[in-house]
Design a protein around this motif. Structure first.
Motif, PDB file in Angstrom:
ATOM      1  N   UNK A 148      -8.928   3.884  -6.749  1.00 44.36           N
ATOM      2  CA  UNK A 148      -8.255   2.706  -6.200  1.00 44.36           C
ATOM      3  C   UNK A 148      -7.236   3.068  -5.142  1.00 44.36           C
ATOM      4  N   UNK A 149      -7.011   4.382  -4.956  1.00 43.54           N
ATOM      5  CA  UNK A 149      -5.987   4.753  -3.980  1.00 43.54           C
ATOM      6  C   UNK A 149      -6.419   4.297  -2.592  1.00 43.54           C
ATOM      7  N   UNK A 150      -5.466   3.750  -1.839  1.00 40.79           N
ATOM      8  CA  UNK A 150      -5.821   3.328  -0.478  1.00 40.79           C
ATOM      9  C   UNK A 150      -6.296   4.520   0.332  1.00 40.79           C
ATOM     10  N   UNK A 151      -7.270   4.311   1.176  1.00 41.47           N
ATOM     11  CA  UNK A 151      -7.848   5.417   1.927  1.00 41.47           C
ATOM     12  C   UNK A 151      -7.224   5.611   3.300  1.00 41.47           C
ATOM     13  N   UNK A 152      -6.324   4.757   3.655  1.00 43.81           N
ATOM     14  CA  UNK A 152      -5.687   4.936   4.961  1.00 43.81           C
ATOM     15  C   UNK A 152      -4.190   4.804   4.782  1.00 43.81           C
ATOM     16  N   UNK A 153      -3.450   5.463   5.641  1.00 38.90           N
ATOM     17  CA  UNK A 153      -2.006   5.373   5.543  1.00 38.90           C
ATOM     18  C   UNK A 153      -1.530   4.099   6.214  1.00 38.90           C
ATOM     19  N   UNK A 154      -0.637   3.392   5.587  1.00 39.12           N
ATOM     20  CA  UNK A 154      -0.123   2.185   6.237  1.00 39.12           C
ATOM     21  C   UNK A 154       0.786   2.565   7.398  1.00 39.12           C
ATOM     22  N   UNK A 155       1.057   1.610   8.242  1.00 41.62           N
ATOM     23  CA  UNK A 155       1.958   1.820   9.371  1.00 41.62           C
ATOM     24  C   UNK A 155       3.335   2.200   8.837  1.00 41.62           C
ATOM     25  N   UNK A 156       4.089   2.873   9.654  1.00 40.63           N
ATOM     26  CA  UNK A 156       5.478   3.158   9.302  1.00 40.63           C
ATOM     27  C   UNK A 156       6.221   1.830   9.189  1.00 40.63           C
ATOM     28  N   UNK A 157       7.364   1.894   8.497  1.00 42.99           N
ATOM     29  CA  UNK A 157       8.164   0.687   8.386  1.00 42.99           C
ATOM     30  C   UNK A 157       8.506   0.180   9.773  1.00 42.99           C
TER      31      UNK A 157
ATOM     32  N   UNK B  38      -5.103  10.309  -4.639  1.00 39.61           N
ATOM     33  CA  UNK B  38      -6.210   9.968  -5.528  1.00 39.61           C
ATOM     34  C   UNK B  38      -5.919  10.427  -6.960  1.00 39.61           C
ATOM     35  N   UNK B  39      -5.527  11.683  -7.075  1.00 41.20           N
ATOM     36  CA  UNK B  39      -5.243  12.225  -8.410  1.00 41.20           C
ATOM     37  C   UNK B  39      -4.083  11.488  -9.050  1.00 41.20           C
ATOM     38  N   UNK B  40      -3.049  11.190  -8.250  1.00 42.16           N
ATOM     39  CA  UNK B  40      -1.894  10.459  -8.759  1.00 42.16           C
ATOM     40  C   UNK B  40      -2.294   9.083  -9.269  1.00 42.16           C
ATOM     41  N   UNK B  41      -3.176   8.406  -8.519  1.00 41.28           N
ATOM     42  CA  UNK B  41      -3.621   7.065  -8.915  1.00 41.28           C
ATOM     43  C   UNK B  41      -4.406   7.133 -10.224  1.00 41.28           C
ATOM     44  N   UNK B  42      -5.261   8.134 -10.361  1.00 42.35           N
ATOM     45  CA  UNK B  42      -6.020   8.294 -11.606  1.00 42.35           C
ATOM     46  C   UNK B  42      -5.092   8.571 -12.780  1.00 42.35           C
ATOM     47  N   UNK B  43      -4.113   9.429 -12.508  1.00 35.88           N
ATOM     48  CA  UNK B  43      -3.167   9.794 -13.559  1.00 35.88           C
ATOM     49  C   UNK B  43      -2.450   8.539 -14.062  1.00 35.88           C
TER      50      UNK B  43
ATOM     51  N   UNK C 282       0.834  -1.201   0.000  1.00 37.33           N
ATOM     52  CA  UNK C 282       0.000   0.000   0.000  1.00 37.33           C
ATOM     53  C   UNK C 282       0.871   1.253   0.000  1.00 37.33           C
ATOM     54  N   UNK C 283       1.895   1.215   0.849  1.00 38.56           N
ATOM     55  CA  UNK C 283       2.826   2.321   0.958  1.00 38.56           C
ATOM     56  C   UNK C 283       3.483   2.592  -0.386  1.00 38.56           C
ATOM     57  N   UNK C 284       3.821   1.480  -1.071  1.00 41.00           N
ATOM     58  CA  UNK C 284       4.463   1.585  -2.376  1.00 41.00           C
ATOM     59  C   UNK C 284       3.515   2.250  -3.378  1.00 41.00           C
ATOM     60  N   UNK C 285       2.235   1.833  -3.334  1.00 44.20           N
ATOM     61  CA  UNK C 285       1.237   2.404  -4.248  1.00 44.20           C
ATOM     62  C   UNK C 285       1.091   3.900  -3.989  1.00 44.20           C
ATOM     63  N   UNK C 286       1.089   4.281  -2.713  1.00 44.54           N
ATOM     64  CA  UNK C 286       0.959   5.688  -2.348  1.00 44.54           C
ATOM     65  C   UNK C 286       2.168   6.461  -2.832  1.00 44.54           C
ATOM     66  N   UNK C 287       3.367   5.898  -2.597  1.00 44.04           N
ATOM     67  CA  UNK C 287       4.577   6.605  -2.992  1.00 44.04           C
ATOM     68  C   UNK C 287       4.668   6.749  -4.501  1.00 44.04           C
ATOM     69  N   UNK C 288       4.199   5.712  -5.222  1.00 47.74           N
ATOM     70  CA  UNK C 288       4.283   5.825  -6.678  1.00 47.74           C
ATOM     71  C   UNK C 288       3.241   6.823  -7.186  1.00 47.74           C
ATOM     72  N   UNK C 289       2.089   6.923  -6.502  1.00 45.33           N
ATOM     73  CA  UNK C 289       1.085   7.922  -6.903  1.00 45.33           C
ATOM     74  C   UNK C 289       1.603   9.340  -6.661  1.00 45.33           C
TER      75      UNK C 289
ATOM     76  N   UNK D   5     -10.363   8.199 -15.897  1.00 40.68           N
ATOM     77  CA  UNK D   5     -11.619   7.598 -15.443  1.00 40.68           C
ATOM     78  C   UNK D   5     -11.900   7.929 -13.976  1.00 40.68           C
ATOM     79  N   UNK D   6     -12.970   8.649 -13.706  1.00 40.09           N
ATOM     80  CA  UNK D   6     -13.213   9.067 -12.326  1.00 40.09           C
ATOM     81  C   UNK D   6     -14.013   8.057 -11.511  1.00 40.09           C
ATOM     82  N   UNK D   7     -14.488   6.980 -12.160  1.00 38.19           N
ATOM     83  CA  UNK D   7     -15.470   6.133 -11.475  1.00 38.19           C
ATOM     84  C   UNK D   7     -14.850   5.188 -10.444  1.00 38.19           C
ATOM     85  N   UNK D   8     -13.639   4.709 -10.685  1.00 34.72           N
ATOM     86  CA  UNK D   8     -13.106   3.658  -9.825  1.00 34.72           C
ATOM     87  C   UNK D   8     -11.853   4.115  -9.079  1.00 34.72           C
TER      88      UNK D   8
END
Ligand SMILES: [Zn+2]
Length: 431
Positions: free
Chosen positions: A401-410, A367-372, A235-242, A396-399
């Motif tokens: 996928x960005x996680x809605x909560x921050x994962x725990x720190x490493x 969210x915007x990063x994930x859509x992009x 999840x953290x990775x997805x957030x960082x890449x977004x 596409x605004x409909x789906x």
């Protein structure tokens, strides 16, 4: 960790004990005392040796975590706390390691320490074998500690992230490919698969009969813990890449509400806190941010005093870790607002407040990063299928996928520290 008792600092690192630890400590001590009561006539002596052995076992878990932490701190990874809990210990790292080599040595330090302790206690076992029969109970204790440290080293070296072995695997892939994201993805997927196998095996074990229920549930719990650790990293990775390529300036809320240092509490409440619905207000003077006033601090002041009290009287200094430069990567703001420190304050080179980054700003940016990224992926697919050149696929605004909560720190979770303890001692009793 909530529900933890602070013991004190070792080498600047706070050591705390979670309440779940007490149950496991009691269980291990009970099983040890049971085993030892057959070796000595006095039950008091058996219990005393059992308590000391139990403490030594948890000391060994602590030494394992300290080894991770001290190596991490030598690489500039700030470890503030170590928590001992039912399933072992956790060293809370502030961030992901800076390089593959750092990851490798930080990960190896813990099992290395456990292996060394197994060697020390194993040496003691050999020496005590030569001693008089009255030392048989000490021999038993040393044998237990040697075996438990060996199990600690071996189990944690399973190549399943976030276990130490999984981190070693991630470090090796990271060093070989130079790509942190790919290394994390591979290690975390293997970790998840291992966690599911462990949970499945644990469930089957519970069906074998009442004697195996405890061990079965224990495995399910450890599997669940490992699975959520691996998922958190993905999840953290997805957030960082977004957020990759995005700067703090692009996501901050500009012109945040603030108050002057000459304001009264009355003015602060009626002009900022109530209309802006904010819990924290920066106090500025001459273009500088002096500190922040928290709404809770205002609430503690009797309302009758609000008109005559200055905001500076309840102002708190701003944690320097919350200060952000406008051109810093947005992931820096993630460490602040996502790390529970409160909103990040964006200031220029002269200390003037340019904006703030709240958790909401970050979620929006993710969210915007994930859509992009979805848009770019779809664009690439259309391109391959022979779509019109230069066609920009709408986002596409409909789906979302960005996680809605921050994962725990490493964190360095070391599962299973005590998982094998009961059978190693109880042997005959538990079945
Ligand atoms: Zn470890």
């Amino acid at each position: 960790m909530r529900g933890s008792l602070k013991l004190g600092r070792i080498a600047g690192i706070m050591v705390e004990i979670h309440y779940t630890w007490v149950f496991v400590f009691a269980l291990v001590t009970y099983l040890l005392a049971n085993g030892m009561s057959e070796l000595v006539a006095s039950p008091v002596l058996a219990w005393a040796v059992a308590v000391v052995t139990s403490l030594a076992f948890f000391g060994a878990v602590l030494a394992h975590e300290l080894a991770h932490s001290l190596v991490a701190n030598s690489y500039g990874e700030f470890v503030e706390r170590i928590t001992l809990f039912a399933f072992g210990g956790v060293a809370h790292l502030n961030d992901e390691p800076p390089s593959g080599a750092a990851e490798l040595w930080i990960a190896l330090a813990g099992p290395g320490m456990s292996l060394a302790l197994a060697g020390v206690f194993g040496g003691g076992v050999i020496l005590l074998k030569l001693g008089p029969p009255s030392l048989e109970v000490v021999h038993f204790a040393f044998l237990y500690l040697a075996v438990i440290n060996l199990i600690l080293a071996l189990f944690n070296m399973t190549p399943a992230y976030p276990l130490d072995g999984g981190r070693v695997l991630r470090a090796i892939i990271w060093i070989a490919t130079g790509r942190f994201d790919r290394a994390t993805r591979v290690a975390a997927r293997i970790g998840q698969a291992f966690a599911w196998v462990l949970m499945g095996y644990g469930m089957l074990l519970t069906l074998r009969g009442p004697g195996a229920v405890f061990n079965g549930l224990w495995m399910v719990a450890i599997g669940w813990m490992l699975s959520s650790g691996a998922r958190g990293s993905l999840q953290r990775l997805a957030i960082e890449s977004a957020l990759s390529g995005v700067t703090v300036e692009q996501i901050m809320t500009t012109a945040p509400a603030s108050a002057g240092a000459d304001w009264s509490l009355q003015r602060l409440v009626y002009e900022v806190i109530l209309p802006q619905r904010t819990r924290e207000v920066p106090i500025t003077w001459g273009g500088q941010t002096l500190g922040v006033v928290n709404a809770n601090a205002v609430q503690r002041v009797p309302q009758a005093n609000w008109p005559v009290m200055s905001v500076t009287q309840v102002m708190e200094p701003l944690n320097p870790r919350r200060l952000l430069s406008p051109d810093a990567p947005a992931t820096e703001a993630l460490k602040v607002a996502g790390g529970g420190l409160g909103p990040g304050y964006v200031v220029d080179a002269y200390g003037a407040l340019l904006g703030i980054v709240t958790e909401q700003d970050l979620l929006h940016a993710i969210q915007i990063g994930a859509w992009r990224q979805q848009g770019m992926a779809q664009e690439a697919r259309i391109g391959r299928a022979g779509g019109p050149p230069g066609y920009v696929y709408p986002v596409p605004p409909a789906t979302p996928t960005a996680p809605q909560a921050f994962p725990e720190q490493a964190a360095y979770d070391d599962g299973a520290a005590s998982h094998s303890a009961p059978p190693a001692v109880g042997g005959g009793q538990s079945d």
